[in-house]
Scaffold this motif. Sequence first.
Motif, PDB file in Angstrom:
ATOM      1  N   GLU A  27      54.434 -14.869-155.651  1.00 13.53           N
ATOM      2  CA  GLU A  27      55.176 -14.071-156.626  1.00 13.53           C
ATOM      3  C   GLU A  27      54.470 -14.021-157.978  1.00 13.53           C
ATOM      4  OE1 GLU A  27      59.836 -14.103-155.937  1.00 13.53           O
ATOM      5  OE2 GLU A  27      59.049 -16.142-156.017  1.00 13.53           O
TER       6      GLU A  27
ATOM      7  N   TYR B 170      59.409 -19.653-158.926  1.00 10.71           N
ATOM      8  CA  TYR B 170      58.623 -18.564-158.345  1.00 10.71           C
ATOM      9  C   TYR B 170      57.460 -19.143-157.552  1.00 10.71           C
ATOM     10  CZ  TYR B 170      61.306 -15.866-161.706  1.00 10.71           C
ATOM     11  OH  TYR B 170      62.333 -15.315-162.431  1.00 10.71           O
TER      12      TYR B 170
ATOM     13  N   ASP C 228      61.334  -8.178-162.688  1.00  9.29           N
ATOM     14  CA  ASP C 228      62.695  -7.772-163.078  1.00  9.29           C
ATOM     15  C   ASP C 228      63.447  -8.875-163.806  1.00  9.29           C
ATOM     16  OD1 ASP C 228      62.052  -5.429-161.826  1.00  9.29           O
ATOM     17  OD2 ASP C 228      63.396  -5.709-160.115  1.00  9.29           O
ATOM     18  N   ASP C 229      63.132 -10.140-163.470  1.00 12.14           N
ATOM     19  CA  ASP C 229      63.769 -11.264-164.160  1.00 12.14           C
ATOM     20  C   ASP C 229      63.243 -11.435-165.577  1.00 12.14           C
ATOM     21  OD1 ASP C 229      65.274 -11.862-161.929  1.00 12.14           O
ATOM     22  OD2 ASP C 229      64.056 -13.588-161.311  1.00 12.14           O
TER      23      ASP C 229
ATOM     24  N   ASP D 137      58.204  -8.044-157.650  1.00 13.00           N
ATOM     25  CA  ASP D 137      59.282  -7.265-158.261  1.00 13.00           C
ATOM     26  C   ASP D 137      60.365  -8.190-158.807  1.00 13.00           C
ATOM     27  OD1 ASP D 137      57.951  -4.960-157.615  1.00 13.00           O
ATOM     28  OD2 ASP D 137      59.347  -4.323-156.046  1.00 13.00           O
ATOM     29  N   ARG D 138      60.688  -9.252-158.070  1.00  7.87           N
ATOM     30  CA  ARG D 138      61.735 -10.181-158.524  1.00  7.87           C
ATOM     31  C   ARG D 138      61.350 -10.832-159.841  1.00  7.87           C
ATOM     32  NH1 ARG D 138      63.860 -15.824-157.730  1.00  7.87           N
ATOM     33  NH2 ARG D 138      61.831 -16.525-156.968  1.00  7.87           N
TER      34      ARG D 138
END
Length: 297
Positions: A229, A225, A240-241, A236-237
């Motif tokens: 991030e 990341y 969500d992970d 969001d990535r």
Amino acid sequence: MGGIDGIGLGTFGIYTFDFEYQPAAQMRESIQELEEQGWRAFWIPELLGREALTHAGYLLSSTERMHIVNGIAQIWSRGARWTYGAALLLADAYPDRHVLGLGFGGEPHPGITPLTAMRTYLDEMDQLETVNPAPKAAVRRILAAYGPKMLELARDRTAGAQTYHVNVAHTAQARDILGPDAFLAVEHPVLFESDPGKARAIAREHLNPYLNTPYNVAKFRRLGYTEEEIGGGGSDRLVDDLVFWGDLDTIVGKLHTHITAGADHVAVQVIGVEPGQTAMPYWRELAGALSPQHVTT
């Protein structure tokens, strides 16, 4: 894969901070209900006040089959001698039901790296002699591990590793380092909320402390990341992970991705529950959705 799973932790267990807010009688009732539901592994942190080994002993005494896992007992909170002595007693009193998870939490020692501290702690434990009777069932221990060197230490000196707040790609990487025989447990938060905006807001609130501490930030960088991030509450990535949210079927499906990637066991942490409340309704749903062989074998 790992040996611990083969003697009873099962594929899925529960990880929770809930018991930090519950009186002893409620803790006993809760852990007994979870045992009746078929759960075989219950993971407890050491962060908000309950002492790790006392906590584990109480929960073991309240159950007949449940495996209690310290996730983690902090090495800088007690000397190796006392951790060793407590683990011996729990192994003797509750054969094959306690797992001593060790991590480098607690007050740090300036100038000592986590890896050096953990290696030294294990050396001290392994060199200790005691008049205490040796248990018939050996003490089982694992390490909290993220980076390659700590994972290698877990592989070489303990039964395996526990990871915390990682993505599925990390699980595959950890399995490669640990090899086929070491135990790998993965904690993962889940949130029963299907609205993306609401889910990510709750998830960001949960992740906020981890996105602002040096060891966790370093871990997220290693996971790929970017600074953008990680900052600003998490992309969001990343969210969500690190938090599986949605309906029951969606959550269960995502949890299985860690197993496919190489985990022996997933410790499920239900979030979105206010302090002082209980995640029991969600644990009941998860117990019903996860097939018996995954919960109890």
